[in-house]
Design an enzyme around this catalytic site. Sequence first.
Site, short mmCIF file in Angstrom:
data_model
loop_
_atom_site.label_atom_id
_atom_site.label_comp_id
_atom_site.label_asym_id
_atom_site.label_seq_id
_atom_site.Cartn_x
_atom_site.Cartn_y
_atom_site.Cartn_z
N GLN A 1 19.50 37.72 -22.55
CA GLN A 1 19.70 39.00 -22.01
C GLN A 1 19.72 38.85 -20.31
O GLN A 1 20.01 39.82 -19.76
CB GLN A 1 18.02 39.66 -22.48
CG GLN A 1 17.86 39.76 -23.76
CD GLN A 1 16.46 40.17 -24.08
OE1 GLN A 1 16.16 41.51 -23.93
NE2 GLN A 1 15.96 39.22 -24.44
N HIS B 1 23.79 41.27 -22.10
CA HIS B 1 23.67 42.34 -21.04
C HIS B 1 24.44 42.09 -19.79
O HIS B 1 24.08 42.62 -18.89
CB HIS B 1 22.13 42.49 -20.75
CG HIS B 1 21.14 42.81 -21.55
ND1 HIS B 1 19.52 42.83 -21.60
CD2 HIS B 1 21.43 43.71 -22.80
CE1 HIS B 1 19.25 43.50 -22.70
NE2 HIS B 1 20.23 43.88 -23.35
P1 OAD Z 1 10.59 41.22 -19.71
O1 OAD Z 1 10.37 41.47 -18.03
O2 OAD Z 1 10.40 42.40 -20.12
O3 OAD Z 1 9.75 40.19 -20.06
C1 OAD Z 1 9.34 38.88 -19.63
C2 OAD Z 1 8.62 38.07 -20.28
O4 OAD Z 1 8.65 36.76 -19.91
C3 OAD Z 1 7.24 38.58 -20.65
O5 OAD Z 1 6.63 38.78 -21.96
C4 OAD Z 1 6.43 37.67 -19.65
O6 OAD Z 1 5.21 37.27 -20.21
C5 OAD Z 1 7.24 36.17 -20.13
N1 OAD Z 1 7.05 35.08 -18.99
C6 OAD Z 1 6.76 35.57 -17.56
N2 OAD Z 1 6.99 34.42 -16.88
C7 OAD Z 1 7.10 33.14 -18.04
C8 OAD Z 1 7.03 31.89 -17.70
N3 OAD Z 1 7.13 31.24 -16.53
N4 OAD Z 1 7.48 31.41 -18.91
C9 OAD Z 1 7.52 31.93 -20.18
N5 OAD Z 1 7.41 33.15 -20.32
C10 OAD Z 1 7.29 33.94 -19.26
O7 OAD Z 1 12.09 40.45 -19.33
P2 OAD Z 1 12.96 40.87 -20.91
O8 OAD Z 1 12.49 40.51 -22.15
O9 OAD Z 1 14.13 39.66 -20.37
O10 OAD Z 1 17.74 44.86 -19.29
O11 OAD Z 1 13.77 42.19 -20.50
C11 OAD Z 1 14.63 42.57 -21.30
C12 OAD Z 1 15.56 43.60 -20.85
O12 OAD Z 1 14.92 44.47 -19.97
C13 OAD Z 1 16.38 42.91 -19.79
O13 OAD Z 1 17.54 42.30 -19.94
C14 OAD Z 1 16.87 44.15 -18.93
C15 OAD Z 1 15.50 44.69 -18.72
O14 OAD Z 1 15.35 46.14 -18.54
C16 OAD Z 1 18.53 45.75 -18.78
O15 OAD Z 1 18.50 45.60 -17.42
C17 OAD Z 1 19.48 46.50 -19.55
#
Ligand code: OAD
Length: 230
Positions: free
Chosen positions: A88, A106
Amino acid sequence: MTRIVILTGAGISAESGLGTFRDEDGLWARHRIEDVATPGGFARDPALVHGFYNARRAQAAAARPNAAHRALARLQARHAGDVVIITQNVDALHEAAGSTGVLHMHGTLAGALCGGCGHRWPAPPEMSIATPCPACGRGPARPDVVWFGEMPYHLERIEAALDRADIFAAIGTSGQVYPAAAYARHAALRGAHTVELNLEPSANTGDFAECRHGRATDLVPAWVAQLLVE
Ligand code: OAD
């Protein structure tokens, strides 16, 4: 030969210095989604949207892949069966680590897209509403990223990969954005073993058969090492 399908999210790039979206102090705590990540926001204020993505493009260009990106590239190179990476993320850190065939569902900060004629070309470091479309000359030029309300890319290839997966892993994603958040359930229903590798339980943690919680740079190399000896 086992077929492995991996979904990554912002958490895998966090330790490369790129901010996540939904963590405390994440991008969505400082910017409104409807302003910078929707077609309506771009129509209202394209300069604001370009400024947001120009800053993210500059940060991504300065970032280096971390041990988790490198472990996945190692898995792709050494595992005898298919390893499909779906991300993503709009950064290019999987490719910088040596991964190939990454499905950027994305989109990517490296790309520009003409909102008028649909032409795609490599994005310059700084885009603006004055950036001309090389095909039609009109535009408006926009980053080739998928916004809320738009259809993610590569969906048919992703579904085909999920249908055939023996192992599905989600790494560093909060499980809050669809359709990606439905992939664990999809793969499980098709018989895959599902693994969550995330800092904390995701919103859809119940869809995974196995959950490991911690930092991606610890969890992913250990998981890959285990797969490569099995
Ligand atoms: P999120 O910011 O929603 O989630 C990131 C996840 O990574 C969280 O569950 C954190 O706990 C975890 N995390 C943070 N640091 C970490 C680390 N060092 N090791 C492992 N895990 C860690 O990001 P996404 O799930 O990627 O879309 O978000 C999905 C989509 O929402 C993105 O592609 C974007 C956003 O809005 C669009 O802009 C269309």
